[in-house]
Design an enzyme around this catalytic site. Structure first.
Site, PDB file in Angstrom:
ATOM      1  N   TYR A 125       3.471   9.499  -0.305  1.00  0.00           N
ATOM      2  CA  TYR A 125       4.539   8.833   0.450  1.00  0.00           C
ATOM      3  C   TYR A 125       5.909   8.972  -0.214  1.00  0.00           C
ATOM      4  O   TYR A 125       6.928   8.646   0.381  1.00  0.00           O
ATOM      5  CB  TYR A 125       4.229   7.331   0.665  1.00  0.00           C
ATOM      6  CG  TYR A 125       2.897   7.022   1.295  1.00  0.00           C
ATOM      7  CD1 TYR A 125       2.119   8.019   1.877  1.00  0.00           C
ATOM      8  CD2 TYR A 125       2.391   5.724   1.295  1.00  0.00           C
ATOM      9  CE1 TYR A 125       0.879   7.728   2.440  1.00  0.00           C
ATOM     10  CE2 TYR A 125       1.161   5.421   1.860  1.00  0.00           C
ATOM     11  CZ  TYR A 125       0.412   6.430   2.427  1.00  0.00           C
ATOM     12  OH  TYR A 125      -0.808   6.134   2.971  1.00  0.00           O
ATOM     13  N   ASP A 169       0.838  -1.204   0.000  1.00  0.00           N
ATOM     14  CA  ASP A 169       0.000   0.000   0.000  1.00  0.00           C
ATOM     15  C   ASP A 169       0.870   1.249   0.000  1.00  0.00           C
ATOM     16  O   ASP A 169       1.507   1.568   1.001  1.00  0.00           O
ATOM     17  CB  ASP A 169      -0.894   0.013   1.250  1.00  0.00           C
ATOM     18  CG  ASP A 169      -1.791   1.238   1.268  1.00  0.00           C
ATOM     19  OD1 ASP A 169      -2.852   1.177   0.636  1.00  0.00           O
ATOM     20  OD2 ASP A 169      -1.420   2.262   1.872  1.00  0.00           O
ATOM     21  N   LYS A 217      -2.647   6.051  -4.399  1.00  0.00           N
ATOM     22  CA  LYS A 217      -3.748   6.979  -4.093  1.00  0.00           C
ATOM     23  C   LYS A 217      -3.488   8.337  -4.721  1.00  0.00           C
ATOM     24  O   LYS A 217      -2.331   8.771  -4.787  1.00  0.00           O
ATOM     25  CB  LYS A 217      -3.887   7.161  -2.572  1.00  0.00           C
ATOM     26  CG  LYS A 217      -3.778   5.860  -1.781  1.00  0.00           C
ATOM     27  CD  LYS A 217      -3.975   6.028  -0.300  1.00  0.00           C
ATOM     28  CE  LYS A 217      -3.645   4.744   0.437  1.00  0.00           C
ATOM     29  NZ  LYS A 217      -2.232   4.593   0.807  1.00  0.00           N
ATOM     30  N   HIS A 247      -7.458   9.663  -1.866  1.00  0.00           N
ATOM     31  CA  HIS A 247      -6.802   9.590  -0.556  1.00  0.00           C
ATOM     32  C   HIS A 247      -7.678  10.152   0.576  1.00  0.00           C
ATOM     33  O   HIS A 247      -7.791   9.552   1.639  1.00  0.00           O
ATOM     34  CB  HIS A 247      -5.455  10.333  -0.619  1.00  0.00           C
ATOM     35  CG  HIS A 247      -4.431   9.822   0.329  1.00  0.00           C
ATOM     36  ND1 HIS A 247      -3.093   9.702   0.001  1.00  0.00           N
ATOM     37  CD2 HIS A 247      -4.525   9.398   1.606  1.00  0.00           C
ATOM     38  CE1 HIS A 247      -2.423   9.235   1.042  1.00  0.00           C
ATOM     39  NE2 HIS A 247      -3.273   9.043   2.033  1.00  0.00           N
TER      40      HIS A 247
END
Ligand code: NDP
Length: 276
Positions: free
Chosen positions: A52, A47, A77, A110
């Site tokens: 990120y 994930d 996302k 998100h």
């Protein structure tokens, strides 16, 4: 029951019930090593998110793992500042490029960011990506019931997954019941509440009874509730520990004791309040 157990999404796609979260692993080499270790341990779901900043590490790890791309389920996302129809289509291509993939398994919105009122347009872009077969499943993250009801007024495809903060302090009972009735799978983020639950007497006592760790008890509670889960770790021994939950069963009493720990406390933002 194994780490590679899957659930079937409402479009028929099989999705692993367990996976590795990779938030806050900015160092590329550390990320690649952790993800390769997880895949070698048997994890089949990773994930990530554009936020990120480690999609490149995820792609690299998948290629280095020795497991076929088709056998690994990768989620990413669309970030808040990329919401909107055209913006989302572009953001998706950037993510895919960073991953070095020609398709994604699951793409999520998100956060709903309700006050900006863009998630319906964003969803239309996800539907287009799905129809164009660039992504095998689409879903949302941090959507409450009211956001899902709003989305339904314009959506032609219902989300397959809703990834939300979920752990014994915030067990999302009502949202889970709603999603189950709608055929939407719930996936828990921060399932370990980032370490904040490890000293709770109820959990340490149950862990002792089963000769397991608190992390394993929580992740087993997810599993027995049918909550998909994605604990994050960069530590090889913890990556293995977290996956080692398929050889014990929590009793109904223990499940109820863990359910009773709910107090509504969050580790992340409230989805109604995050709007930028
Ligand atoms: P988690 O609840 O998974 O906790 C991760 C923390 O717990 C890390 O500090 C990790 O340390 C530690 N940890 C992991 N396993 C153990 C263990 N067995 N014993 C002791 N400590 C342990 O938090 P996250 O917030 O990372 O959530 C998981 C994933 O969910 C994220 O990585 C991300 O993929 C996703 N997420 C999604 C969000 C969304 O808005 N959709 C928001 C937040 C997260 P270490 O790594 O040092 O081992």
């Amino acid at each position: 029951m194994t780490l590679q157990e899957t659930t079937v999404l409402h479009n028929g796609l099989k999705m692993p019930v367990f996976g590795l979260g990779v938030y806050k692993i900015p160092d590329e080499q550390q990320g690649v090593e952790a993800i390769v270790h997880a895949i070698k341990t048997g994890y089949r779901l990773i994930d990530t998110a554009s936020l990120y900043d480690n999609e490149a590490a995820v792609g690299e790890a998948v290629r280095q793992s020795g497991v076929n791309r088709e056998d690994i389920f990768v989620t990413s996302k669309v970030w808040n500042t990329d919401q909107g129809y055209e913006e989302t289509l572009k953001a998706f291509e950037v993510s895919l490029e960073k991953l070095g993939f020609d398709y994604l398994d699951l793409y999520l919105i998100h956060w709903p960011m309700p006050k900006t009122d863009k998630f319906k347009e964003t969803w239309r872009a996800l539907e287009k990506l799905y129809q164009d077969k660039k992504v095998r499943a689409i879903g949302v993250s941090n959507f409450n019931i009211n956001h899902l009801e709003d989305l339904k007024t314009t959506a032609t495809i219902l989300p397959m997954v809703n990834q939300v903060e979920c752990h014994p302090h915030l067990n999302q009972q009502d949202l889970r019941a709603y999603c189950q009735a709608e055929g939407i799978k719930v996936q828990a983020w921060s399932p370990l509440k980032r370490g904040d639950l490890f000293e709770l007497d109820t959990l340490t006592e149950i862990a002792k009874q089963h000769q397991k760790t608190v992390a394993q008890v929580i992740l087993r509670w997810d599993y027995q509730h049918g909550i998909l889960t994605i604990p994050k770790s960069v530590t090889p021994s913890r990556i293995e520990e977290n996956a080692n939950i398929f050889d014990f069963t929590l009793s109904e009493t223990e499940m109820n004791q863990i359910d009773a720990l709910h107090n509504g406390d969050r580790t992340g933002p409230d989805p109604e309040e995050l709007n930028a």
